[in-house]
Design a protein around this motif. Sequence first.
Motif, mmCIF file in Angstrom:
data_model
loop_
_atom_site.group_PDB
_atom_site.id
_atom_site.type_symbol
_atom_site.label_atom_id
_atom_site.label_comp_id
_atom_site.label_asym_id
_atom_site.label_seq_id
_atom_site.Cartn_x
_atom_site.Cartn_y
_atom_site.Cartn_z
ATOM 1 N N GLY A 130 16.318 -39.318 -99.012
ATOM 2 C CA GLY A 130 17.122 -39.153 -100.219
ATOM 3 C C GLY A 130 17.392 -37.697 -100.522
ATOM 4 N N THR A 131 16.403 -36.833 -100.286
ATOM 5 C CA THR A 131 16.592 -35.394 -100.479
ATOM 6 C C THR A 131 17.666 -34.847 -99.553
ATOM 7 O OG1 THR A 131 14.247 -35.222 -101.076
ATOM 8 C CG2 THR A 131 15.397 -33.177 -100.534
ATOM 9 N N ALA A 132 17.710 -35.375 -98.314
ATOM 10 C CA ALA A 132 18.745 -34.946 -97.371
ATOM 11 C C ALA A 132 20.137 -35.219 -97.923
ATOM 12 C CB ALA A 132 18.555 -35.664 -96.032
ATOM 13 N N TRP A 133 20.282 -36.349 -98.614
ATOM 14 C CA TRP A 133 21.603 -36.683 -99.147
ATOM 15 C C TRP A 133 21.940 -35.901 -100.406
ATOM 16 C CZ3 TRP A 133 25.622 -40.074 -97.711
ATOM 17 C CH2 TRP A 133 25.497 -40.531 -96.400
ATOM 18 N N ILE A 134 20.931 -35.420 -101.121
ATOM 19 C CA ILE A 134 21.202 -34.485 -102.215
ATOM 20 C C ILE A 134 21.815 -33.207 -101.647
ATOM 21 C CG2 ILE A 134 20.097 -32.969 -103.905
ATOM 22 C CD1 ILE A 134 20.239 -35.715 -104.976
ATOM 23 N N VAL A 135 21.242 -32.712 -100.554
ATOM 24 C CA VAL A 135 21.771 -31.497 -99.917
ATOM 25 C C VAL A 135 23.170 -31.750 -99.380
ATOM 26 C CG1 VAL A 135 21.429 -29.812 -98.072
ATOM 27 C CG2 VAL A 135 19.454 -30.677 -99.345
ATOM 28 N N ALA A 136 23.384 -32.903 -98.727
ATOM 29 C CA ALA A 136 24.722 -33.225 -98.206
ATOM 30 C C ALA A 136 25.737 -33.298 -99.339
ATOM 31 C CB ALA A 136 24.682 -34.535 -97.444
ATOM 32 N N GLY A 137 25.325 -33.858 -100.487
ATOM 33 C CA GLY A 137 26.219 -33.899 -101.635
ATOM 34 C C GLY A 137 26.545 -32.513 -102.152
ATOM 35 N N GLY A 138 25.552 -31.614 -102.132
ATOM 36 C CA GLY A 138 25.821 -30.227 -102.529
ATOM 37 C C GLY A 138 26.827 -29.567 -101.611
ATOM 38 N N LEU A 139 26.724 -29.822 -100.302
ATOM 39 C CA LEU A 139 27.712 -29.280 -99.356
ATOM 40 C C LEU A 139 29.100 -29.837 -99.647
ATOM 41 C CD1 LEU A 139 25.755 -29.424 -95.958
ATOM 42 C CD2 LEU A 139 26.192 -27.417 -97.394
ATOM 43 N N GLN A 140 29.161 -31.130 -100.018
ATOM 44 C CA GLN A 140 30.462 -31.726 -100.321
ATOM 45 C C GLN A 140 31.081 -31.095 -101.563
ATOM 46 O OE1 GLN A 140 31.884 -34.051 -98.204
ATOM 47 N NE2 GLN A 140 33.708 -33.540 -99.411
ATOM 48 N N LEU A 141 30.255 -30.784 -102.566
ATOM 49 C CA LEU A 141 30.769 -30.087 -103.746
ATOM 50 C C LEU A 141 31.328 -28.722 -103.365
ATOM 51 C CD1 LEU A 141 27.997 -30.846 -106.427
ATOM 52 C CD2 LEU A 141 30.258 -31.907 -106.215
ATOM 53 N N TRP A 142 30.654 -28.052 -102.455
ATOM 54 C CA TRP A 142 31.101 -26.746 -101.975
ATOM 55 C C TRP A 142 32.450 -26.878 -101.272
ATOM 56 C CZ3 TRP A 142 27.566 -23.389 -98.250
ATOM 57 C CH2 TRP A 142 28.077 -22.085 -98.195
ATOM 58 N N ILE A 143 32.583 -27.903 -100.421
ATOM 59 C CA ILE A 143 33.855 -28.144 -99.730
ATOM 60 C C ILE A 143 34.948 -28.472 -100.735
ATOM 61 C CG2 ILE A 143 35.047 -29.725 -98.146
ATOM 62 C CD1 ILE A 143 32.316 -30.079 -96.714
ATOM 63 N N ASP A 144 34.618 -29.330 -101.713
ATOM 64 C CA ASP A 144 35.610 -29.753 -102.700
ATOM 65 C C ASP A 144 36.104 -28.598 -103.566
ATOM 66 O OD1 ASP A 144 35.309 -32.324 -101.735
ATOM 67 O OD2 ASP A 144 33.930 -32.959 -103.318
ATOM 68 N N SER A 145 35.313 -27.527 -103.672
ATOM 69 C CA SER A 145 35.729 -26.380 -104.485
ATOM 70 C C SER A 145 36.815 -25.559 -103.805
ATOM 71 C CB SER A 145 34.522 -25.479 -104.767
ATOM 72 O OG SER A 145 34.091 -24.803 -103.596
ATOM 73 N N GLY A 146 37.089 -25.884 -102.531
ATOM 74 C CA GLY A 146 38.133 -25.189 -101.809
ATOM 75 C C GLY A 146 37.663 -24.085 -100.896
ATOM 76 N N ASP A 147 36.372 -23.822 -100.903
ATOM 77 C CA ASP A 147 35.839 -22.781 -100.017
ATOM 78 C C ASP A 147 35.728 -23.285 -98.588
ATOM 79 O OD1 ASP A 147 35.574 -21.093 -102.158
ATOM 80 O OD2 ASP A 147 33.478 -21.606 -102.530
ATOM 81 N N GLU A 148 35.773 -22.354 -97.628
ATOM 82 C CA GLU A 148 35.491 -22.682 -96.242
ATOM 83 C C GLU A 148 33.977 -22.728 -96.061
ATOM 84 O OE1 GLU A 148 37.410 -20.054 -93.526
ATOM 85 O OE2 GLU A 148 39.369 -21.015 -93.736
ATOM 86 N N VAL A 149 33.476 -23.845 -95.577
ATOM 87 C CA VAL A 149 32.029 -24.049 -95.422
ATOM 88 C C VAL A 149 31.713 -24.177 -93.936
ATOM 89 C CG1 VAL A 149 30.055 -25.468 -96.048
ATOM 90 C CG2 VAL A 149 31.978 -25.220 -97.650
ATOM 91 N N SER A 150 30.771 -23.385 -93.477
ATOM 92 C CA SER A 150 30.402 -23.405 -92.065
ATOM 93 C C SER A 150 29.712 -24.721 -91.703
ATOM 94 C CB SER A 150 29.469 -22.233 -91.745
ATOM 95 O OG SER A 150 28.939 -22.362 -90.435
#
Length: 539
Positions: free
Chosen positions: A408-428
């Motif tokens: 479940g913690t892994a998916w919290i992190v994945a969700g944080g990455l998705q928020l970063w992507i959704d903000s329009g930034d380029e995410v490595s």
Amino acid sequence: MSTVQTASGPMPRQIAYIIGNEACERFSFYGMRNILVPFLISSVLLGYLPQGADRDAAAKDIFHTFVIGVYFFPLLGGWLADRFFGKYHTILWFSLIYCAGHACLAMFENNATGFYTGLFLIALGSGGIKPLVVSFCGDQFDQTNKSKAKVVFDAFYWIINFGSFFASLLAPLFLRHYGPAVAFGIPGVLMFIATFVFWLGRKEYVNVPPTRRDPHAFFEVVKTALRARHAGEGRPGLAVAMVGVVSAAVMLALWLLSATVALPWWPTDFGFVITACLALGVIIALGGWGASLQLERARGLHPDAAVDGVRAVLRILIVFALVTPFWSLFDQKASTWIIQGREMVIPHGSAWWPSWLIQDAAQMQALNPLLVMLLIPFNNLVLYPALRRIGFEPTALRRMGWGIAISGTAWIVAGGLQLWIDSGDEVSLAWQSVPYLLLTFGEVLVSATALEFAYSQAPQAMKGVIMAFWYLTSTFGSLWVLLTNAGVRNEAVTAYIASTGLSENAFLMFFFAAFAFAAALAFGLYARRYPMQDNYRVA
């Protein structure tokens, strides 16, 4: 096979054939599975859909429907092996079906009927052997050398991931550079080799014969318990079980009716697969509950060992049910996480990134088996001894409960990455390594442990079937994914997601994380009162 009657007898030499077979078979399976979603997204098979979210969703649905089949057919394989043909012959025959499925994928990349027939045959073949290889491996041990079984079960899981690592790393490159025929053909060749290696050990194996017409088998005891009458008492267990059967029949009838007549209150996305899985779940849940209510009525009509064995299986099924949310998270690394990775930027300009090798987001899946191969020895040699030194015993059930929570913690992190992507930034794309590390740690704690747990807890006559029920947990894991995907197509649900300010992908990632945390809590509460068993074969 000869053994010395001591507590630490020799390692059975035939284990080498089983391990070799498993390494090749796992390369075969993961090689095709890990390119299935990217292939479908870009293939003519989904050419009727526009590029974008619709095609992504359709590819996810096909993938998870395939996974449901892979983990449903162990019921068939386990039943055939336990009751009719034995494990060796059942594994061999289903392996040949498996090979035929790979051939269909390689030959029919542009033909929907041929390609989906191939997926069905692979699901049938892979699923049919899945509960049997592990339990067949366990059959090679007895009380004199059972101490070595844990080492082999860990090695077994390690070799699975050895094959999976190279498949995950290379199959996307084969698809990118040589096309689907080669990318799906190479796993087919490996499956043929796996079958041949398994056949080579035929004269060395310990073959536990099937238990035909056992009057004290699991379902015989259950039927006796449900039918038995006690003076002055009703049959509440039978009533509960019949509610399950009738409910399942009604579900299937409504699905059949909805195919011909519009039913406005029947969910349009509830096709046969979802309906059949829900029906099966209701039968297992209410049938098991009903049997537990009246099980003591079978005592005297069946030996105490048989009745106690059924009680043990029913307890195991509760453990299995609480693990299903873990699989809903884990299997989406080959669907949802690949789709997320395609929105990220591959850091080819960085000196530390191996651009000569990692060229596709799907290759990030290779991190999972690589980390498993590192974490299993780390846990056994470092983590578990350290925990024991401080007075905490990492029992099988404790490891599994913590594994669900960590996933479940892994998916919290994945969700944080998705928020970063959704903000329009380029995410490595490199950032995906963090959730992969957490998810893999959770997997080692849950799945590697469960191989040992399921075999040791199952009574001898039901080992194949109980392993089939273990793999059925993945079927229900993918069922939760299909149900969730169907739910987000509902206008009320999409409106609610929009009101949260989150994208659909981010919302679902946090939803699945919460699902895992709730399951981990329930698992921990149940594990506190679970009575462990020791059902290894007596020499």
